[in-house]
Design an enzyme around this catalytic site. Sequence first.
Site, PDB file in Angstrom:
ATOM      1  CG  ASP A 143      -6.338  -6.968  -7.341  1.00 35.81           C
ATOM      2  OD1 ASP A 143      -5.305  -7.317  -6.734  1.00 35.81           O
ATOM      3  OD2 ASP A 143      -7.091  -6.063  -6.923  1.00 35.81           O
TER       4      ASP A 143
ATOM      5  NE  ARG B  41      -3.443   3.043  -0.767  1.00 33.48           N
ATOM      6  CZ  ARG B  41      -4.705   2.987  -0.362  1.00 33.48           C
ATOM      7  NH1 ARG B  41      -5.298   4.078   0.058  1.00 33.48           N
ATOM      8  NH2 ARG B  41      -5.376   1.858  -0.343  1.00 33.48           N
TER       9      ARG B  41
ATOM     10  CD  GLU C 128     -10.664  -0.967  -8.372  1.00 35.40           C
ATOM     11  OE1 GLU C 128     -11.762  -0.513  -7.962  1.00 35.40           O
ATOM     12  OE2 GLU C 128      -9.633  -0.964  -7.679  1.00 35.40           O
TER      13      GLU C 128
ATOM     14  CD  GLU D 169      -3.070  -0.966   0.205  1.00 34.23           C
ATOM     15  OE1 GLU D 169      -3.068   0.013  -0.545  1.00 34.23           O
ATOM     16  OE2 GLU D 169      -3.932  -1.871   0.157  1.00 34.23           O
TER      17      GLU D 169
HETATM   18  C1  DMJ Z   1      -6.065   0.984  -4.828  1.00 33.61           C
HETATM   19  O1  DMJ Z   1      -5.237   1.162  -3.751  1.00 33.61           O
HETATM   20  C2  DMJ Z   1      -5.374   0.290  -5.956  1.00 33.61           C
HETATM   21  O2  DMJ Z   1      -6.071   0.474  -7.137  1.00 33.61           O
HETATM   22  C3  DMJ Z   1      -5.206  -1.179  -5.716  1.00 33.61           C
HETATM   23  O3  DMJ Z   1      -4.666  -1.836  -6.818  1.00 33.61           O
HETATM   24  C4  DMJ Z   1      -6.535  -1.800  -5.386  1.00 33.61           C
HETATM   25  N1  DMJ Z   1      -7.201  -1.117  -4.323  1.00 33.61           N
HETATM   26  C5  DMJ Z   1      -7.318   0.314  -4.393  1.00 33.61           C
HETATM   27  C6  DMJ Z   1      -8.484   0.819  -5.198  1.00 33.61           C
HETATM   28  O4  DMJ Z   1      -9.588   0.061  -5.189  1.00 33.61           O
END
Ligand code: DMJ
Length: 628
Positions: free
Chosen positions: A392, A263, A528, A259
């Site tokens: 994912d 970010r 998404e 994360e």
């Molecule tokens: C974001 O932090 C990123 O897109 C991650 O890949 C998936 N979760 C969140 C958004 O849904």
Amino acid sequence: MYPPPPPAPPRDFISVTLSLGDRYDNSKGWRRRSCWRKWKQLSRLQRNLALFLAAILVVFGLLAYLNLAEQWRALQAAEQLRPAHAPVLPPPQKANADLPSPQRPHRDPHYLQIGAPQGGQEREGALVSADVPRTVISWRGAVIEPEQGTELPSRAAGAPSKPPAPRPVVQDTAPSERQKGVIAAFLHAWKGYRRFAWGRDELKPVSRSFSEWFGLGLTLIDALDTMWILGLKSEFQEARNWVAEKLTFDKDVEVNLFESTIRILGGLLSAYHLSGDRIFLSKAEDFGRRLLPAFRTPSKIPYSDVNIGTGMARPPRWTSDSTVAEVTSIQLEFRELSRLTGVQTFREAAEAVSRHIHSLAGKKDGLVPMFISTHSGLFTHPNVFTLGARADSYYEYLLKQWIQGGKKETRLLEDYLTAIQGVKKHLLRRSEPSKLTFVGELAHGHFSAKMDHLVCFLPGTLALGVHHGLPAEHMELALLLMETCYEMNRQMQTGLSPEIAHFNLYPKAGYQDVQVKPSDRHNLLRPETVESLFYLYRVTRDRKYQDWGWEILQSFNKHTRVPSGGYSSINNVQDAQRPQPRDKMESFFLGETLKYLYLLFSEDAGLLSLDTHVFNTEAHPLPIWSSA
Ligand code: DMJ
């Protein structure tokens, strides 16, 4: 007369007699005979007991040996990653007595009230800062490993010299009406963040306060490049100054490697790329160094969490495993950091992970399980396959790394193409009554018609691949899945997708395709669907995708906008009257959702062109190397 002695009781103990007066004969034969005689004298119970004790000793000895060997291997692995230079952290300081705990940052400190930054137009009505210092607390002295997160990794010999500062990227043309709608939404969100959560991780718009996750100004960093792209210069400058003056990583805080990489590291790198301001690069390098201890594991598969002040890393509290999507979705950022700084350790650490997973057994036609052991480096919880949470972005980063590196790393492309075939073979179904194509899940051979909203990254990723020359049949699938993701929004009363949808596989009177369980009907302002709409529009130029995105923006405005500033995730997408705000604005709403909406509404395919930029999984654009 004495009575005759009673018969001797059966012997349930081992007696040892030291006959000091006996002749001492140290010959081996005598000792063997003597031991054997003693053994024969023992009762069966005594012999069994002795054998049992011996067996326990052997087992414990063996375990101790294995453990030592493991530690030795781990030490050697750590040794390979250990930077050559001396630590640069300051010496330990005393914890601030005001803080609730010297060991951990406190979360949700509601009792603290904070103010908007000085000098801005939002100051009246803003709360006054309690100004409690939360910076360096110390590392934990003797308790911790003496490896600090800020040690300097060695510069590999022959590392490329630093590239020149990048050219700024901005939109020349005036924003369209719909883009203005996105700017208004951003400014409204920013107003709340600025007033009630300035420099904090996330805004709690309803309670007009904030929450802390890492204590690193997460929303501010995640939003930097969005402000740049939207042309919000003064907001960007103010945030930039906060980064320069207030952002410090000298903190005893644990961050999640994935994360914080996507970010914070991603946000700083793209802010540097767009603005050319070196403060972002220097912060990114500092942060990247502090993340490196996470990779010091026996398998080199990183731990999920690392303390950026102490350099201590660990797996999540509930398992010793890491999540596959997490360990495979940090490579774009670490590779770019290496390219910019010339420090090869970043790239090597991250690429070792993807190389390892490339050759790992346990995939099903390119599909990966969700967990991996940091110890053995093997997949755990096998035979469960999803394109949703925990897997994912593994697929997303296969394609995007291949693009980032100038389409040369064929192993990444092969894995991606194989995986898409695997999706088609095992996970695709069509729903009733509308025959929507969706991606389900497979658990031990059993198909589940469940699709996370997270999976809606896939149509966009497929379209991106097609833009870069991958098979046209990928585009057919992208178009079908895009339709499904749109329906996941449209079929809800609020026009916003639930976190998880279940699809009807059999026709049932009065049933829609998309069904939602009560526990899944929340919406976290996730990006998404609009992310994929952006790619689909770039690739097809079909305006219906813009229209769909516009509908979704209206739905956000109608059901999640908080009048005093900010947007809130909601609990129930199926109740337009009472969507129930959850009182949290996720940082990705500014970092991703609004950015992708703005780009979706742009007619300028040259604005962050797909040929020159690749977006990380948090929507932070990074340069494609051949064009950098
Ligand atoms: C974001 O932090 C990123 O897109 C991650 O890949 C998936 N979760 C969140 C958004 O849904």
